[in-house]
Design a protein around this motif. Structure first.
Motif, short mmCIF file in Angstrom:
data_model
loop_
_atom_site.label_atom_id
_atom_site.label_comp_id
_atom_site.label_asym_id
_atom_site.label_seq_id
_atom_site.Cartn_x
_atom_site.Cartn_y
_atom_site.Cartn_z
N SER A 1 -4.67 6.48 2.73
CA SER A 1 -4.00 5.21 2.46
C SER A 1 -4.68 4.49 1.32
O SER A 1 -5.91 4.47 1.24
CB SER A 1 -4.00 4.32 3.71
OG SER A 1 -3.18 4.87 4.72
N PHE B 1 -4.60 0.73 -0.54
CA PHE B 1 -4.11 -0.63 -0.47
C PHE B 1 -4.27 -1.31 -1.82
O PHE B 1 -5.32 -1.22 -2.45
CB PHE B 1 -4.84 -1.42 0.62
CG PHE B 1 -4.79 -0.75 1.97
CD1 PHE B 1 -5.95 -0.49 2.68
CD2 PHE B 1 -3.58 -0.37 2.52
CE1 PHE B 1 -5.91 0.14 3.91
CE2 PHE B 1 -3.53 0.26 3.75
CZ PHE B 1 -4.70 0.51 4.45
N GLY C 1 0.80 -1.22 0.00
CA GLY C 1 0.00 0.00 0.00
C GLY C 1 0.83 1.26 0.00
O GLY C 1 2.05 1.24 0.16
#
Length: 234
Positions: free
Chosen positions: A230, A232, A154
């Motif tokens: 974030s 992923f 990620g």
């Protein structure tokens, strides 16, 4: 109608695509300079690491170099890949409360054994619950973070604030209690670790993106009230 800026395509564009909205910046330059209105209680913030052990690379890094040197083997901090000023303007405290203040958010301690969830309006969370965390009391600002865990590869980009990372390769399981906070681990376990048992670590700041490979253990610690994204990869 708002138009996105056309920018030259790079190998990173599919991974870190930001829609730039220049009109959003107008009127928010002062707020951006003041950490978007999120910054609170600097004096309570945990400290950065003495030495960042994650390599930093700029936009000159090619896709081929990324695949060969980092994608499957080690973390890397990327900076200067794209401008996020317009996105920062959309993520100031004022703008997010205006847009999402009445939305319900779900709170938990975010570790393996977290079963109790609390639902509150985003505005209530920001105005009444957003405060620094200490070792004994859960908070929502500086000192918060996610205990050690792993998943697929990620990217994590900081928009406001600073975020400290602790990472271990898949073959090296860290010593930690999943029921304790990262702040508690840093205070009580980290100082006892031998040199060879120390994690790979770094602090990333606005405009920097941390990439970590598949199944790498990682824990995070917000040194300030932080806004981050974030992504992923499957």
């Amino acid at each position: 109608m708002r138009r996105g800026l056309r920018r030259p395509m790079t190998p990173w564009t599919p991974l870190l695509l930001l829609i730039l909205l220049p009109s959003a910046i107008r009127g928010h330059s002062d707020c951006l300079e003041e950490d978007g209105g999120w910054f609170t209680n600097r004096y309570t913030a945990p400290q950065e690491e003495e030495y960042c052990s994650v390599e930093r690379r700029d936009a000159s890094l090619t896709y081929a170099e990324f695949i060969e040197q980092y994608a499957f083997s080690r973390p890397v901090i990327l900076r200067g890949i794209t401008s996020n000023l317009a996105f920062q303007a959309l993520c100031t405290k004022k703008m997010l409360l205006q847009e999402f203040g009445d939305r319900i958010v779900r709170l938990s301690t975010a570790n393996t054994y977290s079963y109790e969830k609390v639902d509150v309006p985003f505005q209530e969370y920001v105005e009444h619950l957003l405060k620094p965390q200490d070792e004994d009391t859960l908070g929502c600002g500086s000192g918060t973070g996610v205990p050690f865990h792993w998943h697929g590869p990620g990217f994590s980009e900081v928009i406001f604030g600073r975020k400290r990372w602790f990472l271990y390769p898949p073959e090296k399981t860290p010593e930690f209690n999943p029921n304790e906070t990262t702040l508690s681990w840093l205070a009580n376990t980290y100082p006892l670790l031998s040199e060879q048992d120390r994690p790979v670590e770094c602090t990333i700041r606005p405009g920097e993106v941390l990439y970590f490979p598949d199944r790498w253990w990682h824990a995070t610690l917000n040194l300030d009230t932080s806004v981050f994204i974030s992504t992923f990869l499957g």
